[in-house]
Design a protein around this motif. Structure first.
Motif, PDB file in Angstrom:
ATOM      1  N   LEU A  72     -20.684 -33.754  29.289  1.00 54.20           N
ATOM      2  CA  LEU A  72     -19.770 -32.734  28.784  1.00 54.20           C
ATOM      3  C   LEU A  72     -18.533 -33.371  28.162  1.00 54.20           C
ATOM      4  O   LEU A  72     -18.002 -32.870  27.161  1.00 54.20           O
ATOM      5  N   TYR A  77     -15.450 -31.727  26.379  1.00 58.32           N
ATOM      6  CA  TYR A  77     -15.001 -30.889  27.496  1.00 58.32           C
ATOM      7  C   TYR A  77     -14.585 -31.768  28.668  1.00 58.32           C
ATOM      8  O   TYR A  77     -15.356 -32.598  29.128  1.00 58.32           O
ATOM      9  N   ARG A  78     -13.372 -31.528  29.165  1.00 59.56           N
ATOM     10  CA  ARG A  78     -12.918 -32.244  30.350  1.00 59.56           C
ATOM     11  C   ARG A  78     -13.280 -31.390  31.565  1.00 59.56           C
ATOM     12  O   ARG A  78     -12.738 -30.294  31.748  1.00 59.56           O
ATOM     13  N   VAL A  79     -14.211 -31.887  32.372  1.00 65.05           N
ATOM     14  CA  VAL A  79     -14.660 -31.182  33.567  1.00 65.05           C
ATOM     15  C   VAL A  79     -14.654 -32.178  34.719  1.00 65.05           C
ATOM     16  O   VAL A  79     -15.193 -33.279  34.597  1.00 65.05           O
ATOM     17  N   ASP A 125     -17.754 -19.855  30.444  1.00 60.65           N
ATOM     18  CA  ASP A 125     -17.012 -19.763  29.182  1.00 60.65           C
ATOM     19  C   ASP A 125     -15.568 -19.324  29.413  1.00 60.65           C
ATOM     20  O   ASP A 125     -14.692 -19.668  28.623  1.00 60.65           O
ATOM     21  N   ARG A 128     -13.941 -22.729  30.368  1.00 62.65           N
ATOM     22  CA  ARG A 128     -13.783 -23.522  29.142  1.00 62.65           C
ATOM     23  C   ARG A 128     -14.614 -22.842  28.062  1.00 62.65           C
ATOM     24  O   ARG A 128     -15.851 -22.809  28.156  1.00 62.65           O
ATOM     25  N   LEU A 131     -18.414 -23.631  26.777  1.00 58.96           N
ATOM     26  CA  LEU A 131     -19.074 -24.555  27.706  1.00 58.96           C
ATOM     27  C   LEU A 131     -20.471 -24.091  28.106  1.00 58.96           C
ATOM     28  O   LEU A 131     -21.363 -24.918  28.320  1.00 58.96           O
ATOM     29  N   HIS A 134     -23.503 -25.594  26.627  1.00 63.66           N
ATOM     30  CA  HIS A 134     -23.758 -26.993  26.964  1.00 63.66           C
ATOM     31  C   HIS A 134     -24.437 -27.151  28.329  1.00 63.66           C
ATOM     32  O   HIS A 134     -24.950 -28.224  28.639  1.00 63.66           O
TER      33      HIS A 134
END
Length: 182
Positions: A72, A77-79, A125, A128, A131, A134
């Motif tokens: 991700l 995306y920062r997860v 979503d 983020r 998301l 993904h």
């Protein structure tokens, strides 16, 4: 081959999307994570309680592989661990490739049995934007839905888990049943 490990543990007593990381969590046989909102013999996920509150809780523990966070991140995306609501974050084990009924030995004592795939929803979503596409998609060759947001399990044997604890998979005897959403 490197040893699979627990990289983070998370729990929350409220029904929030993300769960804060903890120094340790305690798994209780037949119930789930001590003090977590999803603890119980019967289903605790609010949407499922609304459908049938008496159905068994096949989602006592949510596990995600941290390799998903790497993937991700490459998509922008920062997860971080706990962000997607999981209780146990792992590294070094392909959780999504395990058959239904696999027993995961976590730490010194705990054993969970994998019941199926997490079925991600639109809350992802809200966490983020964009998301969800993904973590849920379609296999381009088969057209099958692919769910990447981790696996769900029930607790068979209790124990305390901490980051750094080992993870070992005990695969059931064939024929293997592929993971389906639970």
């Amino acid at each position: 081959m490197s040893q699979a490990t627990v990289t983070a543990v998370s729990s929350d007593s409220d029904h929030r999307f993300s769960k804060p990381n903890r120094d340790s969590i305690r798994l209780l046989a037949g119930l789930g994570v001590e003090g977590d909102a999803h603890l119980g013999v019967t289903v605790q996920h609010l949407s499922r309680v609304a459908q049938d509150p008496a159905q068994p809780n096949l989602r006592q523990v949510h596990l995600i592989h941290s390799e998903l966070f790497d993937e991700l991140g490459e998509a922008g995306y920062r997860v971080a661990p706990g962000d997607l609501g999981e209780n146990v974050t792992t590294r070094g084990i392909d959780l999504l490739a395990l058959p239904t009924g696999t027993r995961l030995h976590l730490g010194a004592d705990a054993v969970v049995e994998v019941t199926g795939l997490r079925n991600p929803c639109l809350q992802i979503d809200r966490f983020r934007s964009g998301l969800l596409k993904h973590v849920v998609g379609r296999d381009t060759s088969t057209g099958e839905v692919v769910r990447k947001a981790g696996v769900m399990a029930v607790v068979l044997f209790p124990g305390t888990l901490r980051p750094g604890d080992p993870v070992t998979a005990e695969i059931p005897a064939p024929p293997h049943r592929p993971l389906e959403r639970v």
